[in-house]
Design an enzyme around this catalytic site. Structure first.
Site, PDB file in Angstrom:
ATOM      1  CB  ALA A   1      -0.887   0.006   1.236  1.00 25.23           C
ATOM      2  CE  LYS A   2       5.367   5.177  -0.467  1.00 25.49           C
ATOM      3  NZ  LYS A   2       6.588   4.376  -0.263  1.00 25.49           N
TER       4      LYS A   2
END
Ligand code: GLU
Length: 410
Positions: free
Chosen positions: A101-102
């Protein structure tokens, strides 16, 4: 399938080797969730500032999704999507039980006061707290964020969900953080550089290095390179740079940069810009700053024999091709900068078991993890006669594809 965007070129090169079907490629490339939130924050001057925050959960086939929070003016949909996808392959390459994720906020954190930054971070948590958590998605520091931001994050999250220190990593030591988390990415970069030279029958000691970036990652990379006897001949940061063919004294430079807001003007050195840095004759070039630095324009001037990517996504596919043609060996980001997320994983494990490991244990565990990942990538590169980047993608994508297949689709 639609035409791949630039960041997917590396993916497809590896997916071709793995003979992955078009359907599986679509499944692997499509983010699970892509969220954009508005953040209205009271500024110190009484006005209301509005900012845009992002969180992309790319893939959770191998476990809770994991990845940093970036505060930078260039943060946008495409950047966060690209970086989230990189986290999926990165956690798989080092074999952490995570997906990718980011997130981020389009803001220059230096333009805000500490109070404004705190309010912005808390507002971001208000907007995304129901989609993150220790078992779903665990944020961490990235460019423009640090342990203080993570402490605010944890505290705000706690207001909704109770005591959950594993909801975020990279926290201060006083608040359930992990020994060695701050140094981890730089330390991992140097472990990989060391292993690279070892495999080539050479030594890191005595090698000349040009380093782009003197933030958290650049600083610790420089420190550990210096400790291991490498000679750092050129460094640039956001404001300028400095070069000394006899090697820069890194402890002194770190002190200087702290009180002078950067490395520019360091005594016993010549001034330098990024172009000069790329053109520096040296053994090893380490990009440790923003993405997209090594391009079709800058790749031809690079004089280094080897590149170790400390930054995320520093090399465009065109530049990668140029390096390949010129015989410049590149240790890719998803392997070389995985030290940060690896120690984040150690922090998460400790938080969940309510234990605290000493620094030496963290460092030893990190060395083992990074070395195993490097050796696995090296083996694939040799067996399949592919560049290290393709080999790392083959390892990462292969693991995610296998987990996806085994879990099945209901
Ligand atoms: N931001 C770091 C990265 O890009 C660390 C992520 C983490 O610790 O979750 O790898």
């Amino acid at each position: 399938m639609s035409t791949p965007n630039k960041s997917e070129i590396y993916f497809h090169a590896a997916a071709d080797h793995l003979k992955i079907s078009d359907r599986m490629r679509t499944l692997l490339l499509t983010p699970e969730r892509d969220v954009k939130v508005q953040l209205a924050v009271r500024l110190d001057n009484g006005e209301v500032g509005t900012f845009v925050g992002y969180r992309v959960q790319h893939d959770g086939a191998r476990g809770p999704m994991k990845g940093g929070l970036r505060y930078h003016p260039e943060v946008d949909d495409l950047e966060v999507q690209t970086l989230a996808q990189l986290m999926t392959w990165k956690t798989a390459v080092v074999d952490l039980p995570y997906g990718g994720a980011k997130g981020g906020i389009a803001v220059d954190p230096r333009s805000l006061s500490s109070g404004e930054l705190e309010r912005l971070t808390r507002k971001f948590v208000d907007q995304i707290h129901d989609m993150v958590g220790p078992d779903t998605d665990i944020p961490a520091p990235d460019m423009g964020t640090n342990s203080q931001v993570m402490a605010w994050f944890m505290n705000q999250y706690q207001k909704y969900h109770g005591f959950q220190p594993a909801c975020v990593t990279g926290k201060p030591l006083e608040l359930h953080g992990c020994e060695g988390r701050e140094e981890a990415t730089g330390r991992g970069v140097v472990i990989i550089a060391n292993r690279l030279f070892h495999q080539l029958g050479q030594e890191l000691k005595g090698k000349t290095v040009a380093l782009q970036g003197f933030g958290n990652v650049g600083l610790y990379t420089a420190k550990f390179l210096f400790e291991r006897g490498a000679k750092i001949v050129a460094i640039t940061d956001v404001r300028g740079g400095c070069a000394n063919p006899n090697g820069l004294n890194i402890p002194k430079l770190a002190e200087y940069a702290k009180s002078n807001n950067g490395v520019q003007g360091f005594p016993e050195s010549e001034p330098l810009d990024n172009e000069g840095l790329f053109a520096t004759k040296c053994d090893l070039l380490i990009p440790a700053a923003l993405g997209g630095q090594l391009t079709a324009k800058t790749a031809p001037i690079v004089q280094a024999k080897y590149i170790v990517e400390a930054a995320n996504d520093p090399t465009t596919p065109e530049a990668d091709e140029i390096f390949h043609e010129r015989g410049i060996l590149v240790a890719p980001d998803i392997l070389a900068n995985a030290g940060g997320v690896t120690v984040s994983y150690f922090e998460w494990v400790q938080n969940r078991s309510v234990v605290h490991w000493p620094l030496e244990e963290i460092r030893a565990k990190l060395e083992l993890k990074m070395t195993a990942a490097f050796d696995a990538v090296w083996k694939i590169a040799e067996e399949r006669k592919v560049p290290l980047r393709t080999a790392a993608y083959i390892l990462g994508i292969g693991r995610v594809a296998k987990a996806t297949e085994l879990a099945g689709v209901s």
